[in-house]
Design an enzyme around this catalytic site. Structure first.
Site, PDB file in Angstrom:
ATOM      1  N   HIS A   1      41.524 -10.172  46.800  1.00 21.73           N
ATOM      2  CA  HIS A   1      42.606 -10.022  46.506  1.00 21.73           C
ATOM      3  C   HIS A   1      42.671  -9.861  45.282  1.00 21.73           C
ATOM      4  O   HIS A   1      43.090 -10.302  43.830  1.00 21.73           O
ATOM      5  CB  HIS A   1      43.066 -11.236  46.209  1.00 21.73           C
ATOM      6  CG  HIS A   1      44.222 -11.611  47.395  1.00 21.73           C
ATOM      7  ND1 HIS A   1      44.710 -12.755  47.684  1.00 21.73           N
ATOM      8  CD2 HIS A   1      44.628 -11.039  48.898  1.00 21.73           C
ATOM      9  CE1 HIS A   1      45.114 -12.996  49.529  1.00 21.73           C
ATOM     10  NE2 HIS A   1      44.693 -12.042  49.837  1.00 21.73           N
TER      11      HIS A   1
ATOM     12  N   ASP B   1      40.481 -12.723  50.279  1.00 23.46           N
ATOM     13  CA  ASP B   1      41.773 -13.946  48.865  1.00 23.46           C
ATOM     14  C   ASP B   1      40.734 -13.066  48.297  1.00 23.46           C
ATOM     15  O   ASP B   1      39.663 -12.224  47.876  1.00 23.46           O
ATOM     16  CB  ASP B   1      41.653 -14.700  49.290  1.00 23.46           C
ATOM     17  CG  ASP B   1      41.733 -15.640  48.487  1.00 23.46           C
ATOM     18  OD1 ASP B   1      42.645 -15.845  47.403  1.00 23.46           O
ATOM     19  OD2 ASP B   1      43.004 -16.542  49.368  1.00 23.46           O
TER      20      ASP B   1
END
Ligand SMILES: *[C@@H]1O[C@H](CO)[C@@H](O)[C@H](O)[C@H]1NC(C)=O
Ligand SMILES: *[C@@H]1O[C@H](CO)[C@@H](O)[C@H](O)[C@H]1NC(C)=O
Ligand SMILES: *[C@@H]1O[C@H](CO)[C@@H](O)[C@H](O)[C@H]1NC(C)=O
Ligand SMILES: *[C@@H]1O[C@H](CO)[C@@H](O)[C@H](O)[C@H]1NC(C)=O
Length: 365
Positions: free
Chosen positions: A226, A204
């Site tokens: 991410h 993430d």
């Protein structure tokens, strides 16, 4: 006849009894306290030096380190967290001006015992974050291994904080995409925070700056997640005076991203400078600046405002891969002139820019 020790004790006691006023200098002692269990961290208020030794935090427990102002905290072993249904954070630091040195030891979250691809969205209950820092100080040289969900959360600060040489290694969660929502650093409501020389391997955001000002994120390495995020910014949220410099972002979905919720009102992102960053293998966007979040690109909200988003100073070099776009800007309420002279995007699908009232100068993208 008094021994000299009991005389000293008597004098001290007499002084304490006589005057609750400032303790005489000669009485000040450096107390070293050892934390080797949850219970032994119970009262650290008199400890100028705190030594954390190797131990396991048992299921159902959380570990609280409330340190005296100016304390030194060192690790002498790994702290492991048994699989638990306790609420996160599993470890909380409440500090003022402390100096924390992890000496290369680890906080072991045993995330692999929880991971089921669903992260915080369902399935097995997963406590997060693993570590939460409130207060301020310097925190260096430690690792987080396999956090169930978010690894490190940084909260309200009264002074300046410096996080450096930290490794968050959730790379085991790449297997069968089992790890999810394993953010590296989450900044809640903060000011004057520097994070540098750190590495995040996860699934993430490498860092997510949700709300704060005067923030520097520099010389870090982000792998597999991410990317470097400002946001998500919600109503009454802001990110102001943020510098993102000299980071390397490898094989992330996004390289550099600003995400503002479509619904956000009374919110702003103001004065963000990207300098000297290198992004490779961004699979969705090399750079994404959006006011349509949770969507990447949509009908942007207008209740928040973006200004002063610059790529300047040292060249930022960005490469998207596969279907990834070079740059996306999805503005509903953006303003000012943005200096993008230090941006070069070398690969990716054609950029898509909706600028509202903002103007971009320079750059190759
Ligand atoms: C960073 O931490 C590691 C241990 O995790 C240590 O070996 C190394 O010396 C530290 N680097 C710096 C610059 O302090
Ligand atoms: C912006 O942040 C930097 C780094 O924290 C700080 O040195 C500087 O004073 C801040 N600038 C303003 C205008 O507050
Ligand atoms: C843009 O956002 C700012 C800050 O929230 C707000 O004051 C302003 O009214 C917004 N502009 C529009 C056109 O909605
Ligand atoms: C961003 O660039 C604009 C245009 O050159 C400039 O006016 C502004 O001061 C810059 N912002 C920062 C934070 O450097």
């Amino acid at each position: 006849m008094f021994s000299s020790a009991s005389l000293k004790l008597w004098i001290c006691t007499a002084l304490v009894l006589a005057s609750p006023a400032p303790t005489p200098v000669q009485m000040a002692e450096r107390a070293t306290c050892t934390v080797s269990s949850v219970a032994s961290a119970g009262d650290l208020s008199g400890c100028t030096d705190i030594v954390i030794t190797a131990f396991t935090v048992p299921s159902g427990s959380t570990l609280e380190i409330t340190a005296a102002t100016g304390a030194t905290i060192v690790m002498k072993g790994n702290v492991e967290f048994a699989k638990t249904d306790a609420e996160g954070p599993l470890m909380h630091f409440d500090t003022k001006n402390v100096n924390f040195n992890g000496n290369g030891y680890s906080f072991i979250g045993n995330g692999e015992l929880y991971w089921d691809t669903q992260g915080g969205n369902g399935g097995v209950y997963k406590p997060g974050p693993l570590l939460k820092f409130d207060g301020y100080g310097t925190f260096a040289n430690f690792n987080v291994k396999n956090s169930p969900v978010q690894a490190i959360s940084i909260g309200v600060r009264d002074g300046q904080s410096h996080f450096k040489n930290i490794t968050v290694d959730n790379s085991d969660g790449d297997k069968d995409k089992l790890g999810h929502n394993t953010d590296g650093f989450d900044l809640g409501s903060v000011h004057d925070v520097v994070i540098q020389d750190s590495k995040v391997y996860n699934q993430d955001d490498c860092v997510a700056i949700g709300k704060g000002s005067n923030i520097v994120f520099k010389n870090n390495y982000c792998s597999g997640g991410h990317g470097i995020s400002i946001g998500s910014i919600s109503t009454n949220g802001y990110a102001r005076n943020v510098t993102i410099s000299d980071n390397t972002v490898v094989n992330n979905k996004y390289g550099l991203r600003i995400k503002v919720k479509k619904s956000a009102t009374n919110a702003d992102v103001t004065d963000v400078t990207y300098s000297g960053n290198t992004v490779t293998g961004a699979s969705k966007y090399g750079v994404l600046i959006t006011q349509s979040y949770d969507e990447d690109f949509g009908t942007p909200g207008t209740g928040s405002q973006l200004s002063g988003i610059n790529f300047s100073g040292t060249m930022n070099t960005i490469a998207a891969t596969g279907d990834g776009l070079k740059v996306g800007v999805d503005c509903g309420n953006c303003t000012g002139t943005w200096d993008w002279s230090a941006l070069t995007v070398t690969s990716g699908k054609t950029s898509q820019l909706v600028l509202d009232n903002a103007k971009i100068t320079g750059g190759s993208y």
